[in-house]
Write a protein that holds these residues in place. Structure first.
Motif, mmCIF file in Angstrom:
data_model
loop_
_atom_site.group_PDB
_atom_site.id
_atom_site.type_symbol
_atom_site.label_atom_id
_atom_site.label_comp_id
_atom_site.label_asym_id
_atom_site.label_seq_id
_atom_site.Cartn_x
_atom_site.Cartn_y
_atom_site.Cartn_z
ATOM 1 N N SER A 1 57.147 55.871 -50.598
ATOM 2 C CA SER A 1 57.009 54.413 -50.502
ATOM 3 C C SER A 1 57.441 53.921 -49.124
ATOM 4 C CB SER A 1 57.771 53.714 -51.632
ATOM 5 O OG SER A 1 59.139 53.970 -51.539
ATOM 6 N N HIS A 2 58.444 54.597 -48.522
ATOM 7 C CA HIS A 2 58.835 54.221 -47.159
ATOM 8 C C HIS A 2 57.754 54.583 -46.149
ATOM 9 C CE1 HIS A 2 63.118 52.840 -47.280
ATOM 10 N NE2 HIS A 2 62.874 53.145 -48.540
ATOM 11 N N TRP A 3 57.156 55.773 -46.358
ATOM 12 C CA TRP A 3 56.082 56.209 -45.471
ATOM 13 C C TRP A 3 54.907 55.229 -45.545
ATOM 14 C CZ3 TRP A 3 51.137 58.318 -46.817
ATOM 15 C CH2 TRP A 3 50.431 58.852 -45.733
ATOM 16 N N GLN A 4 54.575 54.792 -46.763
ATOM 17 C CA GLN A 4 53.485 53.821 -46.929
ATOM 18 C C GLN A 4 53.808 52.508 -46.224
ATOM 19 O OE1 GLN A 4 52.698 53.335 -51.144
ATOM 20 N NE2 GLN A 4 50.884 54.626 -51.003
ATOM 21 N N ALA A 5 55.053 52.056 -46.367
ATOM 22 C CA ALA A 5 55.462 50.801 -45.727
ATOM 23 C C ALA A 5 55.372 50.909 -44.214
ATOM 24 C CB ALA A 5 56.888 50.448 -46.158
ATOM 25 N N LEU A 6 55.792 52.072 -43.691
ATOM 26 C CA LEU A 6 55.716 52.291 -42.237
ATOM 27 C C LEU A 6 54.272 52.255 -41.760
ATOM 28 C CD1 LEU A 6 58.320 55.129 -41.493
ATOM 29 C CD2 LEU A 6 58.326 52.785 -40.625
ATOM 30 N N ARG A 7 53.397 52.923 -42.536
ATOM 31 C CA ARG A 7 51.990 52.985 -42.158
ATOM 32 C C ARG A 7 51.358 51.597 -42.175
ATOM 33 N NH1 ARG A 7 47.539 56.742 -44.779
ATOM 34 N NH2 ARG A 7 47.711 54.998 -46.199
ATOM 35 N N ARG A 8 51.746 50.805 -43.209
ATOM 36 C CA ARG A 8 51.216 49.435 -43.283
ATOM 37 C C ARG A 8 51.684 48.618 -42.083
ATOM 38 N NH1 ARG A 8 51.690 49.607 -48.843
ATOM 39 N NH2 ARG A 8 53.851 48.927 -48.759
ATOM 40 N N ALA A 9 52.953 48.789 -41.727
ATOM 41 C CA ALA A 9 53.501 48.047 -40.586
ATOM 42 C C ALA A 9 52.769 48.439 -39.304
ATOM 43 C CB ALA A 9 54.998 48.321 -40.456
#
Lengths: 108, 241
Positions: B228-236
């Protein structure tokens, strides 16, 4: 007596978990990482419990076979749940497949 | 103000919980029947429903008790499985923090997945209602009475048919858990967390004291958090370009 102590311990633990935050009131503070981690607890706990039950229902090694009614019914249950997303229907369908496989197909 | 008196608020809370009560009924019967088929005596099953009042941990405890697992492991499992109630309490806290301590304790005790769902929806619609705690009490108490009733019926039904366990009633637990888990798997971090937990639980299943179960939960939560952190980073990163 053993199981009574088990239940008393479980009750104390659960009441503590449920009431602690409410009792703290305004003093309660939750770090974000903990909230995020807790959100994953239900899926991981329940999955970790049932996977060994389904794959090795007799505690005698892997039973990846159509003769394992737990495995067949679990796959059916997942499919019914994923397509309908209705809990009650899912449980009834899963049990139906399980008993049908156990007694109808395997005959024991 | 949605419900003017404490009594009408209490009644509305109970009424709005009826669908949840119907959904919990088979779980209560199955729990009672599992107890009747296992090592606990019937009154202990009822005592568990009265004192613990947390379905999934009750199922797990009865399952573990049948497998001759030690008390510490059962208590640890209870702790981990019920931790999510802290999340519920933290979410609802702003709406109960003004109440006297005995009210907050009672409402905390009555908190379940179902009553949380009802109360969360209620407070979203009526954020500042003076009788909200009566609605909460109505929802919680009706769930509590419902759980006791269906447990009792399962205990009676289960003792009448002691062969239920060998007929594969433990699959009822598997089906129940699948019905809870699968709807949460439509997001990638949740799916990956479940797959990791299942894989670790399988490969570490022979560790003593169900340590494999605890390791599997930690691994699953770790994988879910990382994804979920990786996804958030990618979205950012995506929103910047």
């Amino acid at each position: 007596m053993y199981y009574t102590w088990m239940i008393i311990g479980m009750a104390l633990i659960t009441v503590f978990i449920k009431a602690a935050i409410f009792m703290l009131g305004e003093r309660a503070a939750f770090p974000i990482w903990l909230k995020e981690a807790l959100a994953f607890v239900p899926v991981t706990v329940l999955t970790a419990i049932i996977v060994p039950m389904v794959l090795a229902p007799h505690d005698q090694g892997l039973e990846l076979s159509w003769r394992n009614p737990q495995l067949v019914a679990a796959i059916a249950t997942v499919l019914v749940c994923a397509t309908t997303r209705r809990q009650l229907l899912t449980i009834m369908a899963g049990l139906l497949v399980f008993f049908a496989w156990q007694f109808g197909v395997l005959g024991h | 103000m949605p419900h003017p008196t404490s009594l009408s608020s209490f009644a509305a809370g109970a009424r709005d919980t009826i669908p949840m009560m119907v959904g919990a009924a088979p779980f209560g019967v199955i729990f009672g029947a599992l107890v009747a088929a296992g090592p606990l005596v019937p009154w202990q099953g009822q005592l568990m429903s009265l004192g613990v009042f947390a379905g999934s941990s009750q199922f797990i405890a009865v399952g573990l008790a049948a497998g001759q697992v030690g008390l510490l492991v059962i208590w640890m499992a209870t702790f981990i499985v019920n931790l999510r109630h802290m999340l519920y309490a933290a979410t609802l806290l702003p709406h109960v923090s003004h109440l006297p301590a005995r009210w907050r304790f009672l409402l905390g005790f009555l908190l379940t997945d179902e009553t949380f769902a009802v109360m969360n929806a209620y407070y979203l619609k009526h954020a500042h209602t003076p009788q909200g705690h009566w609605y909460f009490l109505g929802s919680g108490l009706s769930m509590y009475g419902n759980w006791q009733l269906w447990t009792l019926l399962g205990l009676l039904f289960g003792t009448a048919f002691p062969q239920l366990q060998t007929l594969g009633l433990d699959f009822a637990m598997v089906a129940t858990f699948i019905a809870i888990v699968v709807p949460q798997l439509f997001r990638l971090p949740q799916l990956a967390a479940a797959v990791a937990a299942g894989a670790f639980a399988w490969f570490l299943r022979d560790l003593p004291y169900k340590l494999g179960l605890l390791a599997a939960i930690l691994a699953g939560v770790g994988v879910g958090l990382a994804l979920s952190h990786w996804q958030a980073l990618r979205r950012a990163a995506g929103s910047k370009t």
